[in-house]
Write an enzyme that holds these catalytic residues in place. Structure first.
Site, PDB file in Angstrom:
ATOM      1  N   HIS A 376       0.836  -1.206   0.000  1.00  0.00           N
ATOM      2  CA  HIS A 376       0.000   0.000   0.000  1.00  0.00           C
ATOM      3  C   HIS A 376       0.866   1.249   0.000  1.00  0.00           C
ATOM      4  O   HIS A 376       1.778   1.373   0.821  1.00  0.00           O
ATOM      5  CB  HIS A 376      -0.917   0.010   1.236  1.00  0.00           C
ATOM      6  CG  HIS A 376      -1.928   1.121   1.199  1.00  0.00           C
ATOM      7  ND1 HIS A 376      -2.118   2.006   2.231  1.00  0.00           N
ATOM      8  CD2 HIS A 376      -2.792   1.502   0.226  1.00  0.00           C
ATOM      9  CE1 HIS A 376      -3.066   2.871   1.902  1.00  0.00           C
ATOM     10  NE2 HIS A 376      -3.496   2.590   0.695  1.00  0.00           N
ATOM     11  N   HIS A 377       0.596   2.128  -0.950  1.00  0.00           N
ATOM     12  CA  HIS A 377       1.271   3.426  -1.034  1.00  0.00           C
ATOM     13  C   HIS A 377       0.230   4.529  -1.019  1.00  0.00           C
ATOM     14  O   HIS A 377      -0.288   4.906  -2.078  1.00  0.00           O
ATOM     15  CB  HIS A 377       2.057   3.540  -2.352  1.00  0.00           C
ATOM     16  CG  HIS A 377       3.251   2.641  -2.442  1.00  0.00           C
ATOM     17  ND1 HIS A 377       3.899   2.409  -3.639  1.00  0.00           N
ATOM     18  CD2 HIS A 377       3.918   1.938  -1.503  1.00  0.00           C
ATOM     19  CE1 HIS A 377       4.930   1.590  -3.422  1.00  0.00           C
ATOM     20  NE2 HIS A 377       4.957   1.283  -2.136  1.00  0.00           N
ATOM     21  N   GLU A 378      -0.123   5.020   0.140  1.00  0.00           N
ATOM     22  CA  GLU A 378      -0.990   6.212   0.197  1.00  0.00           C
ATOM     23  C   GLU A 378      -0.081   7.427   0.073  1.00  0.00           C
ATOM     24  O   GLU A 378       0.859   7.580   0.857  1.00  0.00           O
ATOM     25  CB  GLU A 378      -1.772   6.249   1.507  1.00  0.00           C
ATOM     26  CG  GLU A 378      -2.564   7.536   1.733  1.00  0.00           C
ATOM     27  CD  GLU A 378      -3.538   7.865   0.600  1.00  0.00           C
ATOM     28  OE1 GLU A 378      -4.456   7.070   0.379  1.00  0.00           O
ATOM     29  OE2 GLU A 378      -3.365   8.917  -0.070  1.00  0.00           O
ATOM     30  N   HIS A 456      -6.140   4.042  -6.236  1.00  0.00           N
ATOM     31  CA  HIS A 456      -7.312   4.696  -5.635  1.00  0.00           C
ATOM     32  C   HIS A 456      -7.191   6.204  -5.826  1.00  0.00           C
ATOM     33  O   HIS A 456      -6.094   6.729  -5.965  1.00  0.00           O
ATOM     34  CB  HIS A 456      -7.442   4.326  -4.167  1.00  0.00           C
ATOM     35  CG  HIS A 456      -8.131   3.000  -3.999  1.00  0.00           C
ATOM     36  ND1 HIS A 456      -9.201   2.817  -3.168  1.00  0.00           N
ATOM     37  CD2 HIS A 456      -7.905   1.809  -4.601  1.00  0.00           C
ATOM     38  CE1 HIS A 456      -9.599   1.560  -3.257  1.00  0.00           C
ATOM     39  NE2 HIS A 456      -8.830   0.926  -4.112  1.00  0.00           N
ATOM     40  N   GLU A 457      -8.342   6.873  -5.839  1.00  0.00           N
ATOM     41  CA  GLU A 457      -8.410   8.286  -6.237  1.00  0.00           C
ATOM     42  C   GLU A 457      -7.633   8.461  -7.545  1.00  0.00           C
ATOM     43  O   GLU A 457      -6.750   9.319  -7.666  1.00  0.00           O
ATOM     44  CB  GLU A 457      -7.865   9.233  -5.154  1.00  0.00           C
ATOM     45  CG  GLU A 457      -8.621   9.187  -3.846  1.00  0.00           C
ATOM     46  CD  GLU A 457      -8.212   7.995  -2.988  1.00  0.00           C
ATOM     47  OE1 GLU A 457      -7.026   7.625  -3.016  1.00  0.00           O
ATOM     48  OE2 GLU A 457      -9.066   7.409  -2.324  1.00  0.00           O
ATOM     49  N   GLU A 475     -10.025   2.553  -8.222  1.00  0.00           N
ATOM     50  CA  GLU A 475     -11.274   2.911  -7.551  1.00  0.00           C
ATOM     51  C   GLU A 475     -12.041   3.796  -8.534  1.00  0.00           C
ATOM     52  O   GLU A 475     -12.670   3.289  -9.441  1.00  0.00           O
ATOM     53  CB  GLU A 475     -10.950   3.596  -6.227  1.00  0.00           C
ATOM     54  CG  GLU A 475     -12.127   3.732  -5.299  1.00  0.00           C
ATOM     55  CD  GLU A 475     -11.733   4.460  -4.026  1.00  0.00           C
ATOM     56  OE1 GLU A 475     -12.271   4.112  -2.986  1.00  0.00           O
ATOM     57  OE2 GLU A 475     -10.901   5.387  -4.068  1.00  0.00           O
ATOM     58  N   GLU A 481     -16.553   1.856   0.944  1.00  0.00           N
ATOM     59  CA  GLU A 481     -16.088   2.606   2.122  1.00  0.00           C
ATOM     60  C   GLU A 481     -17.063   3.717   2.526  1.00  0.00           C
ATOM     61  O   GLU A 481     -17.163   4.064   3.701  1.00  0.00           O
ATOM     62  CB  GLU A 481     -14.697   3.203   1.870  1.00  0.00           C
ATOM     63  CG  GLU A 481     -14.666   4.203   0.725  1.00  0.00           C
ATOM     64  CD  GLU A 481     -13.259   4.696   0.383  1.00  0.00           C
ATOM     65  OE1 GLU A 481     -12.287   4.123   0.880  1.00  0.00           O
ATOM     66  OE2 GLU A 481     -13.159   5.663  -0.391  1.00  0.00           O
TER      67      GLU A 481
HETATM   68  C1  NOJ Z   1      -9.050   6.045   0.432  1.00  0.00           C
HETATM   69  C2  NOJ Z   1      -9.105   4.701  -0.202  1.00  0.00           C
HETATM   70  O1  NOJ Z   1     -10.177   4.590  -1.088  1.00  0.00           O
HETATM   71  C3  NOJ Z   1      -9.217   3.675   0.890  1.00  0.00           C
HETATM   72  O2  NOJ Z   1      -9.392   2.401   0.333  1.00  0.00           O
HETATM   73  C4  NOJ Z   1      -8.000   3.744   1.754  1.00  0.00           C
HETATM   74  O3  NOJ Z   1      -8.174   2.872   2.831  1.00  0.00           O
HETATM   75  C5  NOJ Z   1      -7.769   5.150   2.293  1.00  0.00           C
HETATM   76  N1  NOJ Z   1      -7.868   6.108   1.246  1.00  0.00           N
HETATM   77  C6  NOJ Z   1      -6.418   5.289   2.944  1.00  0.00           C
HETATM   78  O4  NOJ Z   1      -5.409   5.157   1.984  1.00  0.00           O
END
Ligand code: NOJ
Length: 674
Positions: A376-378, A456-457, A475, A481
């Site tokens: 995971h890379h946020e 995502h985003e 996404e 969510e």
């Molecule tokens: C929004 C993402 O859609 C979600 O899946 C994720 O858990 C959070 N951001 C944190 O990165």
């Protein structure tokens, strides 16, 4: 004013080129008026569906490319081949079109003469849609092409109803789909789906969005729409050097909503796979240290409620191994979550784990059990900070056998942080040309390490999974969510809108399968339990998260069986019926067996839709394992959990009649009888 394009009488137009689709269903005419303005129209079975719509550009560093055009060359050619997808909704895709090339050059201003400025517009006309793009030659004086406005229009020829989301608002396309008369919409993102008065359905979108700004679609007047390029904060929307092509502007055109979904238009318009052998890209299901965070039971950051601890992750790995899931997603494993990351993201490390998360040991433990961690890379939308670490981050994962990563770009509209030329950062739009460049770079760099990406985003999907099959999913809409913390939560008609809008663009990491039907603070899902199962078939993604926590799956073992059984990679897909925002039924054939799966979902209205099983192989008997709404099931009360599981023997000649409850669904597995 005489030069007004709109005011030009029809007799003044001259048709300079035309062509029809292979089966003569759709036809395109290209016209030039006495002012040299270029336009096209589209007819379906002889009836106009897109009226005269102009083509051209405003440039920031040269006179506009709109008007004074003369035809230089034209040509028609045919194409018909079938290509194989490494994974997808169907294995084989037919690419059958007639191409019309129209080359024009400007012919008045001295400067233009000297520059010999011209364009080629290339149309590909299919029986189920039209795509066209512009080819820019290299500019003779070597200057950049700096596009301030794309003038492409789509003049819908009849009053129409639209299903749309606004552009330029939430990054990642997370608005609720709105239904409105087309003439009342604002600036929309694509896919933009419309239903004409005579029932014809059109979905406007784009294909192969690379090194160009995303196309927003602005309502100009009446039924007329115009491309509007996502703005850049550093100059014109698009700046390109040398010769280049724009993304394809696409229109899927069909008799009904099901026909829209069945089209492969955008995939066909993308370049073939550039990655070669992609057997390392693995469609599969996963679980994760995730829903607990959205329920606020655990946290991303370290502390007493930290979700991504070694012990908790081991528990998920064991659960995945026991139930046949390939992946375990771990969010909150890396340092940096303490800050206000959605407004900065500068503190994230993509290589350093929190001390209570033993990444190498967990990766080994997982692989011993036939499971892979999903990384995971946020980024918090901080592209500048991420790009500095991206290579090291992918390298680390590759070394440890983590072969897919979910990335995230949570930020507010207009505040994505990009690296500036002289160091430092500047803010901008996620779907601007530089945003588009980053998303593609993140995927192609990952490919060098044989890592698949689930963004995502994200920027919207334009079929680039054909070219880069490691772009497994994204996404790009409100996911499940929102049922944890959304205000409002996803409405009851959410999926039946998504299927015929967002899902026309490609796979979505929707995170279905929350059998507990409850979010944080006891927010309740607008769904029956059967619908949660149906979503595994209805909302396509090659990687699918079974989102609920293991404790909840333990409460519903019979329903959970469907989630364990359902595959994520398909040999074929058929939309049996559907209406935008009302209901849909999709049947898909497993890529690895002779099983078929069916999912049907409805909005708030109960309905019984006949389900002819003609997709099954003739002469074979199948056992149908049916997961349906109970007779009293209703998303509005405690009966949302009423699920009936039953078996029937069926053949291709049968038609099932199964009632979907309000907010309900239906999931079926068909296996050939042994
Ligand atoms: C929004 C993402 O859609 C979600 O899946 C994720 O858990 C959070 N951001 C944190 O990165």
């Amino acid at each position: 004013m005489f030069s007004s394009y709109i005011a030009m009488p029809a007799w003044a137009q001259q048709v300079v080129a035309s062509a029809a689709s292979p089966g003569n269903v759709l036809s395109v005419e290209v016209q030039i008026d006495p002012m040299g303005k270029l336009a096209y129209d589209v007819k379906r079975k002889g009836k106009e569906v897109i009226g005269l719509s102009r083509l051209g550009f405003n440039l920031a560093n040269a006179p506009k490319l709109d008007g004074n055009f003369k035809l230089v060359n034209k040509g028609v050619s045919d194409h018909d081949d079938t290509w194989e997808q490494p994974w997808g909704e169907r294995r084989y895709v037919r690419n059958h079109y007639r191409e019309l090339r129209v080359e024009v050059a400007q012919d008045t201003a001295e400067q233009s003469k000297r520059l010999k400025r011209g364009l080629t517009v290339v149309f590909r006309i299919y029986d189920d849609g039209v795509g066209f793009r512009y080819e820019f030659p290299a500019q003779p004086d070597g200057r950049d092409v700096a596009i301030s406005d794309e003038l492409t229009e789509f003049a819908v020829a009849q009053p129409a109803t639209a299903w749309w989301i606004p552009a330029g608002e939430l990054p990642g396309l997370e608005e609720l789909v709105q239904k409105a008369p087309l003439k009342e919409i604002g600036t929309a993102n694509s896919p933009l789906t419309v239903r004409l008065e005579d029932g014809t359905h059109i979905a406007f979108h784009e294909a192969a969005l690379v090194d160009y700004a995303s196309m927003w679609i602005r309502k100009v007047e009446g039924q007329k729409l115009r491309a509007q390029l996502a703005p850049s904060t550093t100059g014109p929307s698009v700046v390109r050097k040398g010769s280049f092509t724009t993304p394809w502007r696409t229109m899927r055109i069909a008799d009904d909503a099901a026909g829209l979904y069945m089209s492969d238009l955008e995939l066909n318009l993308n370049e073939p796979n550039k990655l070669g052998d992609v057997s390392w890209v693995k469609p599969s299901k996963f679980v994760g240290v995730w829903w607990g965070m959205h329920l606020q039971q655990t946290t991303w950051n370290a502390g007493p409620k930290h979700g991504a601890t070694t012990a908790n992750t081991e528990r998920y790995i064991d659960f995945a191994a026991r139930n046949g899931f390939r992946g375990v997603l771990v969010e909150g494993w890396n340092k940096g979550w303490e800050s206000d990351w959605g407004h900065g993201g500068a503190d994230f490390s993509f290589t350093q784990a929190y001390p209570d998360f033993d990444l190498p040991a967990l990766s080994t433990y997982a692989q011993q059990k036939g499971v892979r961690l999903i990384g995971h890379h946020e980024t918090g939308g901080n592209v500048a900070a991420y790009e500095k670490q991206m290579d090291a981050a992918y390298k680390l994962y590759a070394q440890l056998g983590v072969d897919s990563v979910k990335s995230g770009y949570v930020h507010e509209a207009g505040t994505m942080q990009f690296p500036s030329a002289g160091g430092g950062i500047h803010y901008g739009n996620y779907d601007s040309q530089e945003g588009v460049r980053h998303f593609v770079k993140a995927v192609t760099e990952a490919a060098r390490y044989k890592i698949a990406v689930d963004t995502h985003e994200p920027v919207k999907d334009t079929g680039l999974r054909r070219t880069y099959p490691n772009w497994l999913s994204r996404e790009g809409a409100r996911g499940v969510e929102y049922n944890a913390w959304g205000n409002p939560v996803n409405p009851v008609d959410h999926e039946v809108k998504l299927v015929f809008t967002r899902m026309l663009s490609g796979p979505m990491d929707y995170t279905p399968g929350v059998l507990s039907l409850v979010g944080a603070d006891n927010k309740v899902f607008n769904s029956t339990q059967a619908k949660q199962l149906a979503n595994f078939v209805v909302i396509y993604s090659p990687i699918v998260m079974a989102a609920d926590i293991p404790e909840n799956y333990a409460k519903y073992p019979a329903a959970f069986k469907f989630i364990r059984d359902v595959p994520t990679d398909w040999a074929d897909t058929r939309v049996l019926n559907g209406a935008v925002g009302e209901y849909v039924t999709i049947a898909r054939k497993d890529r690895k067996s002779d099983d078929w799966y069916l999912g049907a979902v409805t909005d708030g209205q109960a309905r019984t839709v006949p389900l002819p099983l003609a997709f099954l192989e003739q002469g074979k008997q199948y056992v149908a394992e049916i997961y349906r709404d109970g007779d009293a099931a209703d998303y509005r009360n405690a009966h949302r959990f009423d699920l009936v599981i039953e078996k029937k023997t069926v053949t291709a000649g049968d038609t099932l009649q199964v009632r979907l409850a309000p907010g309900g669904g239906l999931a079926i597995r068909f296996s050939p009888q042994k």
